[in-house]
Design a protein around this motif. Structure first.
Motif, PDB file in Angstrom:
ATOM      1  N   PHE A 295      36.007  59.366  36.609  1.00  0.00           N
ATOM      2  CA  PHE A 295      36.082  59.125  35.356  1.00  0.00           C
ATOM      3  C   PHE A 295      35.503  60.319  34.491  1.00  0.00           C
ATOM      4  O   PHE A 295      35.786  60.834  33.416  1.00  0.00           O
ATOM      5  CB  PHE A 295      35.281  58.006  34.986  1.00  0.00           C
ATOM      6  CG  PHE A 295      36.123  56.746  34.999  1.00  0.00           C
ATOM      7  CD1 PHE A 295      37.743  56.834  35.718  1.00  0.00           C
ATOM      8  CD2 PHE A 295      35.655  55.411  34.832  1.00  0.00           C
ATOM      9  CE1 PHE A 295      38.235  55.734  35.778  1.00  0.00           C
ATOM     10  CE2 PHE A 295      36.474  54.301  35.314  1.00  0.00           C
ATOM     11  CZ  PHE A 295      37.755  54.420  35.626  1.00  0.00           C
TER      12      PHE A 295
ATOM     13  N   GLU B 128      44.509  54.111  29.099  1.00  0.00           N
ATOM     14  CA  GLU B 128      45.231  52.940  29.742  1.00  0.00           C
ATOM     15  C   GLU B 128      45.006  52.781  31.355  1.00  0.00           C
ATOM     16  O   GLU B 128      44.821  54.146  31.907  1.00  0.00           O
ATOM     17  CB  GLU B 128      46.918  53.468  29.677  1.00  0.00           C
ATOM     18  CG  GLU B 128      47.444  53.650  28.537  1.00  0.00           C
ATOM     19  CD  GLU B 128      47.654  52.396  27.881  1.00  0.00           C
ATOM     20  OE1 GLU B 128      47.849  51.218  28.444  1.00  0.00           O
ATOM     21  OE2 GLU B 128      48.284  52.506  26.664  1.00  0.00           O
ATOM     22  N   ASP B 129      44.630  51.925  31.681  1.00  0.00           N
ATOM     23  CA  ASP B 129      44.142  51.751  33.241  1.00  0.00           C
ATOM     24  C   ASP B 129      45.687  51.873  33.898  1.00  0.00           C
ATOM     25  O   ASP B 129      46.681  51.685  33.702  1.00  0.00           O
ATOM     26  CB  ASP B 129      43.883  50.231  33.363  1.00  0.00           C
ATOM     27  CG  ASP B 129      43.240  49.912  34.693  1.00  0.00           C
ATOM     28  OD1 ASP B 129      42.002  49.582  34.780  1.00  0.00           O
ATOM     29  OD2 ASP B 129      43.901  50.274  35.976  1.00  0.00           O
ATOM     30  N   ILE B 130      45.400  52.692  35.137  1.00  0.00           N
ATOM     31  CA  ILE B 130      46.568  53.048  36.003  1.00  0.00           C
ATOM     32  C   ILE B 130      47.123  51.787  36.731  1.00  0.00           C
ATOM     33  O   ILE B 130      48.267  52.009  36.929  1.00  0.00           O
ATOM     34  CB  ILE B 130      46.080  54.301  37.138  1.00  0.00           C
ATOM     35  CG1 ILE B 130      46.989  55.190  37.381  1.00  0.00           C
ATOM     36  CG2 ILE B 130      44.925  53.614  38.202  1.00  0.00           C
ATOM     37  CD1 ILE B 130      46.499  56.291  38.128  1.00  0.00           C
TER      38      ILE B 130
ATOM     39  N   ASN C 186      32.219  45.403  35.240  1.00  0.00           N
ATOM     40  CA  ASN C 186      31.991  45.041  36.301  1.00  0.00           C
ATOM     41  C   ASN C 186      30.662  45.813  36.901  1.00  0.00           C
ATOM     42  O   ASN C 186      30.716  46.950  36.443  1.00  0.00           O
ATOM     43  CB  ASN C 186      33.138  45.239  37.437  1.00  0.00           C
ATOM     44  CG  ASN C 186      34.441  44.475  37.191  1.00  0.00           C
ATOM     45  OD1 ASN C 186      34.038  43.107  36.730  1.00  0.00           O
ATOM     46  ND2 ASN C 186      35.447  44.783  37.080  1.00  0.00           N
TER      47      ASN C 186
ATOM     48  N   GLY D  38      32.365  43.744  41.556  1.00  0.00           N
ATOM     49  CA  GLY D  38      33.810  43.834  41.701  1.00  0.00           C
ATOM     50  C   GLY D  38      33.770  45.797  41.088  1.00  0.00           C
ATOM     51  O   GLY D  38      35.045  45.860  40.650  1.00  0.00           O
TER      52      GLY D  38
ATOM     53  N   VAL E 252      34.398  49.359  41.297  1.00  0.00           N
ATOM     54  CA  VAL E 252      35.093  50.264  42.406  1.00  0.00           C
ATOM     55  C   VAL E 252      34.538  51.614  41.888  1.00  0.00           C
ATOM     56  O   VAL E 252      34.408  52.510  42.710  1.00  0.00           O
ATOM     57  CB  VAL E 252      36.422  49.960  42.381  1.00  0.00           C
ATOM     58  CG1 VAL E 252      37.149  51.000  43.229  1.00  0.00           C
ATOM     59  CG2 VAL E 252      36.815  48.759  42.871  1.00  0.00           C
ATOM     60  N   VAL E 253      34.752  51.966  40.434  1.00  0.00           N
ATOM     61  CA  VAL E 253      34.473  53.442  40.223  1.00  0.00           C
ATOM     62  C   VAL E 253      33.055  53.351  39.438  1.00  0.00           C
ATOM     63  O   VAL E 253      32.645  52.615  38.514  1.00  0.00           O
ATOM     64  CB  VAL E 253      35.468  53.784  39.073  1.00  0.00           C
ATOM     65  CG1 VAL E 253      35.096  54.998  38.502  1.00  0.00           C
ATOM     66  CG2 VAL E 253      36.889  53.784  39.672  1.00  0.00           C
TER      67      VAL E 253
ATOM     68  N   HIS F 272      32.074  51.748  32.805  1.00  0.00           N
ATOM     69  CA  HIS F 272      33.205  51.625  31.895  1.00  0.00           C
ATOM     70  C   HIS F 272      33.397  50.078  31.345  1.00  0.00           C
ATOM     71  O   HIS F 272      33.021  49.185  32.274  1.00  0.00           O
ATOM     72  CB  HIS F 272      34.443  52.049  32.777  1.00  0.00           C
ATOM     73  CG  HIS F 272      34.666  51.377  34.076  1.00  0.00           C
ATOM     74  ND1 HIS F 272      34.001  51.685  35.090  1.00  0.00           N
ATOM     75  CD2 HIS F 272      35.461  50.353  34.549  1.00  0.00           C
ATOM     76  CE1 HIS F 272      33.968  50.827  36.185  1.00  0.00           C
ATOM     77  NE2 HIS F 272      35.130  50.174  35.801  1.00  0.00           N
TER      78      HIS F 272
ATOM     79  N   HIS G 181      36.280  47.476  30.592  1.00  0.00           N
ATOM     80  CA  HIS G 181      37.779  46.990  30.535  1.00  0.00           C
ATOM     81  C   HIS G 181      38.228  46.079  29.283  1.00  0.00           C
ATOM     82  O   HIS G 181      37.515  45.331  28.922  1.00  0.00           O
ATOM     83  CB  HIS G 181      38.132  45.963  31.627  1.00  0.00           C
ATOM     84  CG  HIS G 181      37.854  46.345  32.997  1.00  0.00           C
ATOM     85  ND1 HIS G 181      38.855  46.966  33.745  1.00  0.00           N
ATOM     86  CD2 HIS G 181      36.731  46.895  33.567  1.00  0.00           C
ATOM     87  CE1 HIS G 181      38.584  47.476  35.115  1.00  0.00           C
ATOM     88  NE2 HIS G 181      37.153  47.342  35.095  1.00  0.00           N
TER      89      HIS G 181
END
Ligand code: 5GP
Ligand code: ZN
Length: 104
Positions: A6, A29-31, A87, A93, A95-96, A100, A102
């Motif tokens: 990020f 936009e989320d990939i 998260n 949950g 991961v990155v 951030h 969502h």
């Protein structure tokens, strides 16, 4: 943060589909979208998790919330409704490991 995906997106090294940007935050936009609208909102400054938010990062968090309002309007879900999710850490949950939000 050299290895942070990020941070690379914030720096423009990795491309993204930008939705909104200001001096503190970037929204894209989320990939792998999990909903018809799925936007990631990040602070440009690296902060790993919600638990690492200090006084300075609290201003980033405020800017992220403001950005969420603007993104909701831009994506036309401000009236219909949406969720914001952060998260935190592995069992939460995350991961990155760059803070951030969502918007779904
Ligand atoms: P987490 O589980 O850490 O809260 O969510 C990370 C989110 O970032 C996931 O929804 C994933 O699809 C998204 N993501 C991961 N890598 C990239 C990327 O390179 N570009 C974009 N646009 N989204 C990403
Ligand atoms: Zn980062």
């Amino acid at each position: 943060m050299e290895d942070c995906i990020f941070c690379k997106i914030a720096a423009g090294t990795i491309p993204c589909q930008k939705v909104y940007e200001d001096s503190r935050v970037l929204a894209f936009e989320d990939i792998h979208p999990m909903a018809p609208v799925h936007i990631i909102i990040i602070p440009k400054r690296h902060v790993a998790t919600l638990m690492d938010v200090d006084a300075e990062a609290m201003a980033d968090l405020q800017a992220m919330m403001s950005a969420a309002q603007e993104v909701a309007r831009l994506k036309k879900v401000d009236r219909k409704g949406f969720r914001v999710v952060v998260n935190c850490n592995e069992e939460g949950g995350q991961v990155v490991f760059h803070l951030h939000m969502h918007l779904l």
